[in-house]
Each structure stands twice: as structure tokens, then as C-alpha cells.
Design an enzyme around this catalytic site. Structure first.
Site, PDB file in Angstrom:
ATOM      1  N   VAL A 120       1.106  -1.246  -0.145  1.00  0.00           N
ATOM      2  CA  VAL A 120       0.021  -0.120  -0.055  1.00  0.00           C
ATOM      3  C   VAL A 120       0.957   1.118   0.013  1.00  0.00           C
ATOM      4  O   VAL A 120       1.421   1.520   1.132  1.00  0.00           O
ATOM      5  CB  VAL A 120      -1.007  -0.029   1.162  1.00  0.00           C
ATOM      6  CG1 VAL A 120      -1.766   1.259   1.291  1.00  0.00           C
ATOM      7  CG2 VAL A 120      -1.679  -1.201   1.072  1.00  0.00           C
ATOM      8  N   PRO A 121       1.204   1.717  -1.085  1.00  0.00           N
ATOM      9  CA  PRO A 121       2.359   2.694  -1.292  1.00  0.00           C
ATOM     10  C   PRO A 121       2.078   4.076  -0.872  1.00  0.00           C
ATOM     11  O   PRO A 121       2.160   4.802  -1.725  1.00  0.00           O
ATOM     12  CB  PRO A 121       2.764   2.436  -2.892  1.00  0.00           C
ATOM     13  CG  PRO A 121       1.165   2.306  -3.403  1.00  0.00           C
ATOM     14  CD  PRO A 121       0.399   1.550  -2.316  1.00  0.00           C
ATOM     15  N   CYS A 122       2.199   4.244   0.291  1.00  0.00           N
ATOM     16  CA  CYS A 122       2.176   5.651   0.945  1.00  0.00           C
ATOM     17  C   CYS A 122       3.549   6.356   0.441  1.00  0.00           C
ATOM     18  O   CYS A 122       3.475   7.763   0.541  1.00  0.00           O
ATOM     19  CB  CYS A 122       2.147   5.377   2.315  1.00  0.00           C
ATOM     20  SG  CYS A 122       3.101   4.269   3.302  1.00  0.00           S
ATOM     21  N   HIS A 123       4.453   5.845   0.099  1.00  0.00           N
ATOM     22  CA  HIS A 123       5.909   6.432  -0.298  1.00  0.00           C
ATOM     23  C   HIS A 123       5.317   7.400  -1.619  1.00  0.00           C
ATOM     24  O   HIS A 123       6.258   8.270  -2.010  1.00  0.00           O
ATOM     25  CB  HIS A 123       6.893   5.421  -0.503  1.00  0.00           C
ATOM     26  CG  HIS A 123       6.725   4.514  -1.543  1.00  0.00           C
ATOM     27  ND1 HIS A 123       6.181   3.410  -1.366  1.00  0.00           N
ATOM     28  CD2 HIS A 123       7.260   4.438  -2.573  1.00  0.00           C
ATOM     29  CE1 HIS A 123       6.017   2.675  -2.396  1.00  0.00           C
ATOM     30  NE2 HIS A 123       6.674   3.354  -3.584  1.00  0.00           N
ATOM     31  N   ARG A 124       4.541   6.987  -2.361  1.00  0.00           N
ATOM     32  CA  ARG A 124       3.953   7.521  -3.499  1.00  0.00           C
ATOM     33  C   ARG A 124       3.270   8.820  -3.409  1.00  0.00           C
ATOM     34  O   ARG A 124       3.115   9.618  -4.292  1.00  0.00           O
ATOM     35  CB  ARG A 124       3.409   6.828  -4.431  1.00  0.00           C
ATOM     36  CG  ARG A 124       4.186   5.564  -4.891  1.00  0.00           C
ATOM     37  CD  ARG A 124       3.240   4.541  -5.877  1.00  0.00           C
ATOM     38  NE  ARG A 124       4.049   3.445  -6.316  1.00  0.00           N
ATOM     39  CZ  ARG A 124       3.481   2.171  -6.444  1.00  0.00           C
ATOM     40  NH1 ARG A 124       2.358   2.316  -6.543  1.00  0.00           N
ATOM     41  NH2 ARG A 124       4.239   1.066  -6.608  1.00  0.00           N
TER      42      ARG A 124
END
Length: 153
Positions: A120-124
Site C-alpha cells: 500500500v504505497p504511501c511512499h508515492r
């Protein structure tokens, strides 16, 4: 089934993987090995998919996921799960997309409570001015994840 977990040594740091009731329930960067490990077929598959991701061979994950939060947090996490590989969006864009245009800070807080990093790409999610904003595991890891995706985009 009780929670089980294992460590994965990624190219950018040690990661704790956790399974709960047949779903990946946590993926967190760890500073050291503190938990007792017990791998499962699902966690081994998660490890395999992460290795493919770090090698630039996987852009989407195919794993059952489960994390619980408030309705607002779950909306934010669902939105993040659909941000394409190699793309970034701003906290403002996310807040507008989930129907809460004035909730940029709340979106940032919800993103910070995401327990399933990378998948779940919160880094994006970045600041509107293009700066990186925050990241629960530190800006250096966020930079490395974004650079990895730019390299293999």
C-alpha cells in the site's frame, strides 16, 4: 489463526512481514530483529513478490491484505493502493480524490498509520510543492523507494 511473521532483508533495510488470518496485515521497516519468526506460505509469497519488486520485475502486488482503521483511514489506504507504480500524487490530490478536499493534513496522518508499506504505497504521496513530505520510516527510505520505481518505470 494467530498472527505470524517473518523478517525479510530487503536491499534498503530489514522488513517485518506479518500475516493475520490468511492476509498480509503488516509490512514495516525494522531496525533489528525483535520478534520470533514463523514463516507461512503466504509470507514466503510476500517475500518473493517483494524481491521481484526490488529487482524491478514487479509493479503490482497480488496478495490478500487486511488492516483496519477508521473509515477515513481505510478510504485513504484504498486510494493509495491504486496509485500506479512510478507515479506520485500530492496529499491534496489524495484528499480531493477521496472527497475530503480540505483534509490534507488528515490524509497525511492516515497515510502515516498505513501498516502495509510498499504494497500500500504511501511512499508515492508527496507534498504539493514536489517535496517529499513525511514518511513513517524516514525520508531516506522514501527517497530510495521512489528512486527504485523511477529506475524501473
Amino acid at each position: 489463526m494467530k498472527k505470524t511473521g517473518m523478517y525479510y532483508q530487503s536491499p534498503i533495510g530489514l522488513i517485518w512481514l506479518e500475516e493475520d488470518n490468511g492476509c498480509v496485515s503488516a509490512l514495516r521497516f525494522a531496525n533489528e530483529r525483535l520478534e520470533n519468526e514463523s514463516d507461512t506460505p503466504l509470507l514466503k509469497e510476500c517475500e518473493k513478490q517483494l524481491s521481484e519488486y526490488f529487482a524491478g520485475k514487479r509493479k503490482d502486488f497480488d496478495l490478500p491484505l487486511a488492516q483496519s482503521g477508521t473509515s477515513f483511514q481505510e478510504q485513504a489506504w484504498e486510494y493509495m493502493a491504486n496509485i500506479p507504480y512510478g507515479k506520485t500524487v500530492s496529499y491534496k490530490e489524495e484528499s480531493v480524490a477521496i472527497g475530503k478536499p480540505k483534509a490534507c493534513r488528515a490524509v497525511g496522518s492516515a497515510n502515516g498509520k498505513n501498516n502495509i508499506a510498499i504494497i500500500v504505497p504511501c511512499h508515492r504521496v508527496i507534498a504539493s510543492d514536489g517535496s517529499l513530505g513525511g514518511y513513517a520510516y524516514g525520508i531516506e527510505i522514501k527517497k530510495k523507494l521512489l528512486a527504485l520505481e523511477q529506475k524501473y518505470k
